[in-house]
Design a protein around this motif. Structure first.
Motif, PDB file in Angstrom:
ATOM      1  N   TYR B  32       0.872  -1.176   0.000  1.00  0.00           N
ATOM      2  CA  TYR B  32       0.000   0.000   0.000  1.00  0.00           C
ATOM      3  C   TYR B  32       0.904   1.219   0.000  1.00  0.00           C
ATOM      4  O   TYR B  32       1.778   1.350   0.863  1.00  0.00           O
ATOM      5  CB  TYR B  32      -0.909  -0.032   1.238  1.00  0.00           C
ATOM      6  CG  TYR B  32      -1.759   1.205   1.428  1.00  0.00           C
ATOM      7  CD1 TYR B  32      -1.630   1.989   2.572  1.00  0.00           C
ATOM      8  CD2 TYR B  32      -2.710   1.583   0.485  1.00  0.00           C
ATOM      9  CE1 TYR B  32      -2.412   3.120   2.775  1.00  0.00           C
ATOM     10  CE2 TYR B  32      -3.488   2.710   0.670  1.00  0.00           C
ATOM     11  CZ  TYR B  32      -3.345   3.473   1.819  1.00  0.00           C
ATOM     12  OH  TYR B  32      -4.121   4.583   2.000  1.00  0.00           O
ATOM     13  N   ARG B  51      -2.023   0.542  -4.993  1.00  0.00           N
ATOM     14  CA  ARG B  51      -1.635  -0.803  -4.568  1.00  0.00           C
ATOM     15  C   ARG B  51      -0.877  -1.452  -5.719  1.00  0.00           C
ATOM     16  O   ARG B  51      -1.068  -1.075  -6.869  1.00  0.00           O
ATOM     17  CB  ARG B  51      -2.876  -1.610  -4.164  1.00  0.00           C
ATOM     18  CG  ARG B  51      -3.565  -0.990  -2.962  1.00  0.00           C
ATOM     19  CD  ARG B  51      -4.524  -1.933  -2.266  1.00  0.00           C
ATOM     20  NE  ARG B  51      -5.184  -1.249  -1.156  1.00  0.00           N
ATOM     21  CZ  ARG B  51      -4.683  -1.184   0.073  1.00  0.00           C
ATOM     22  NH1 ARG B  51      -3.537  -1.769   0.346  1.00  0.00           N
ATOM     23  NH2 ARG B  51      -5.323  -0.544   1.033  1.00  0.00           N
ATOM     24  N   THR B  96      -4.100  -3.300   5.312  1.00  0.00           N
ATOM     25  CA  THR B  96      -4.838  -2.101   5.731  1.00  0.00           C
ATOM     26  C   THR B  96      -4.836  -1.963   7.242  1.00  0.00           C
ATOM     27  O   THR B  96      -5.578  -1.174   7.800  1.00  0.00           O
ATOM     28  CB  THR B  96      -6.292  -2.181   5.238  1.00  0.00           C
ATOM     29  OG1 THR B  96      -6.866  -3.401   5.691  1.00  0.00           O
ATOM     30  CG2 THR B  96      -6.364  -2.099   3.737  1.00  0.00           C
ATOM     31  N   ALA B  97      -3.993  -2.715   7.881  1.00  0.00           N
ATOM     32  CA  ALA B  97      -4.039  -2.716   9.345  1.00  0.00           C
ATOM     33  C   ALA B  97      -2.777  -2.232  10.006  1.00  0.00           C
ATOM     34  O   ALA B  97      -2.753  -2.003  11.195  1.00  0.00           O
ATOM     35  CB  ALA B  97      -4.344  -4.129   9.837  1.00  0.00           C
ATOM     36  N   SER B  98      -1.723  -2.068   9.242  1.00  0.00           N
ATOM     37  CA  SER B  98      -0.453  -1.789   9.905  1.00  0.00           C
ATOM     38  C   SER B  98      -0.068  -0.322   9.796  1.00  0.00           C
ATOM     39  O   SER B  98      -0.703   0.463   9.107  1.00  0.00           O
ATOM     40  CB  SER B  98       0.656  -2.638   9.289  1.00  0.00           C
ATOM     41  OG  SER B  98       1.034  -2.099   8.045  1.00  0.00           O
ATOM     42  N   LYS B  99       0.986   0.023  10.481  1.00  0.00           N
ATOM     43  CA  LYS B  99       1.493   1.378  10.462  1.00  0.00           C
ATOM     44  C   LYS B  99       2.059   1.711   9.080  1.00  0.00           C
ATOM     45  O   LYS B  99       2.434   0.833   8.313  1.00  0.00           O
ATOM     46  CB  LYS B  99       2.597   1.519  11.499  1.00  0.00           C
ATOM     47  CG  LYS B  99       3.793   0.593  11.257  1.00  0.00           C
ATOM     48  CD  LYS B  99       4.790   0.710  12.368  1.00  0.00           C
ATOM     49  CE  LYS B  99       5.995  -0.171  12.151  1.00  0.00           C
ATOM     50  NZ  LYS B  99       5.693  -1.575  12.450  1.00  0.00           N
ATOM     51  N   LEU B 100       2.134   3.006   8.781  1.00  0.00           N
ATOM     52  CA  LEU B 100       2.774   3.492   7.566  1.00  0.00           C
ATOM     53  C   LEU B 100       4.194   3.936   7.882  1.00  0.00           C
ATOM     54  O   LEU B 100       4.451   4.532   8.921  1.00  0.00           O
ATOM     55  CB  LEU B 100       2.001   4.675   6.983  1.00  0.00           C
ATOM     56  CG  LEU B 100       0.608   4.381   6.425  1.00  0.00           C
ATOM     57  CD1 LEU B 100      -0.058   5.670   5.959  1.00  0.00           C
ATOM     58  CD2 LEU B 100       0.698   3.385   5.275  1.00  0.00           C
ATOM     59  N   THR B 101       5.091   3.630   6.957  1.00  0.00           N
ATOM     60  CA  THR B 101       6.457   4.136   7.035  1.00  0.00           C
ATOM     61  C   THR B 101       6.573   5.274   6.039  1.00  0.00           C
ATOM     62  O   THR B 101       6.289   5.086   4.847  1.00  0.00           O
ATOM     63  CB  THR B 101       7.466   3.023   6.688  1.00  0.00           C
ATOM     64  OG1 THR B 101       7.341   1.960   7.629  1.00  0.00           O
ATOM     65  CG2 THR B 101       8.891   3.568   6.742  1.00  0.00           C
TER      66      THR B 101
END
Lengths: 116, 112
Positions: B32, B51, B96-101
């Protein structure tokens, strides 16, 4: 339809004091993220919470920092015994869960902490 | 391996020109790739996201180009306007559940 609300917007603390930053997510959002932004730098992930649970705190310093997202009320980021290096903008973001989740994070306007 | 590298750090473009910002990632688990726009004193706001099942996505004047094999993606702003002057951050995440870097940001200035 209010967005992500953060307060205070600006906070000044002396070294050794405590800082408490509050975040009310968007209505219907149960997932909250805290990010830190240093001047001229990007956003660094700190912690990801759902109601009453810490899901991922891999970006949180091991000491002095804590976060919570209680069943009722805002999420709180707490910094104890602040040092000058804690001076930064702290952003909260929220998102929905379930089938409506697109992955988009909605950010608040940030809390700017200055440590004297 | 979690890093997202962004360039250039700053960019000056004339009104009507094309602004191009590039990002590269290493973690192949990322699936993502959003771009966020931030005005001074404000929080970041989602501009456009892609995506890896498509190579390009266009929304108005904003286009993301994605190269999965090179692990690179870029933002193109066509017909750049002074109102586009802001800091742009690329980011990468998993599912769609994790943190963004986030990348380190590009400060764009569009001149008249």
């Amino acid at each position: 339809n209010a967005g992500v609300m953060q307060n205070p917007r600006h906070l000044v603390r002396r070294r050794g004091q405590e800082a408490r930053l509050r975040c009310s997510p968007m209505k219907g959002h149960s997932h909250v993220y805290w990010y830190r932004q240093l001047p001229e730098e990007g956003l660094k992930f700190m912690v990801y919470l759902q109601k009453e649970n810490i899901i991922d705190e891999s970006g949180m310093p091991k000491e002095r920092f804590s976060a919570e997202f209680p069943k009722e009320g805002p999420s709180i980021l707490r910094i104890q015994q602040v040092v000058r290096g804690d001076s930064a903008a702290y952003f909260c973001a929220s998102r929905t869960g379930g089938t409506f989740n697109t992955g988009e994070l909605f950010f608040g306007e940030g809390s700017r902490l200055t440590v004297l | 391996q979690q890093q997202v590298k962004q360039s250039p750090q700053s960019l000056i473009v004339q009104k009507g020109g094309i602004s191009i910002i590039n990002c590269a990632y290493e973690n192949t688990a990322f699936d993502y790739f959003p771009w966020y726009q931030q005005f001074p004193g404000k929080g970041p706001a989602l501009l456009i996201a892609i995506r890896p099942d498509v190579s390009e996505k266009k929304e108005g004047r904003f286009t993301i180009s994605f190269n999965k094999s090179a692990k690179q993606f870029s933002l193109h702003i066509m017909d750049s306007q002074p109102g586009d002057s802001a800091t742009y951050f690329c980011a990468a995440g998993t599912g769609t559940a994790s943190k963004l870097t986030f990348g380190t940001g590009t400060r764009l200035q569009v001149t008249l």
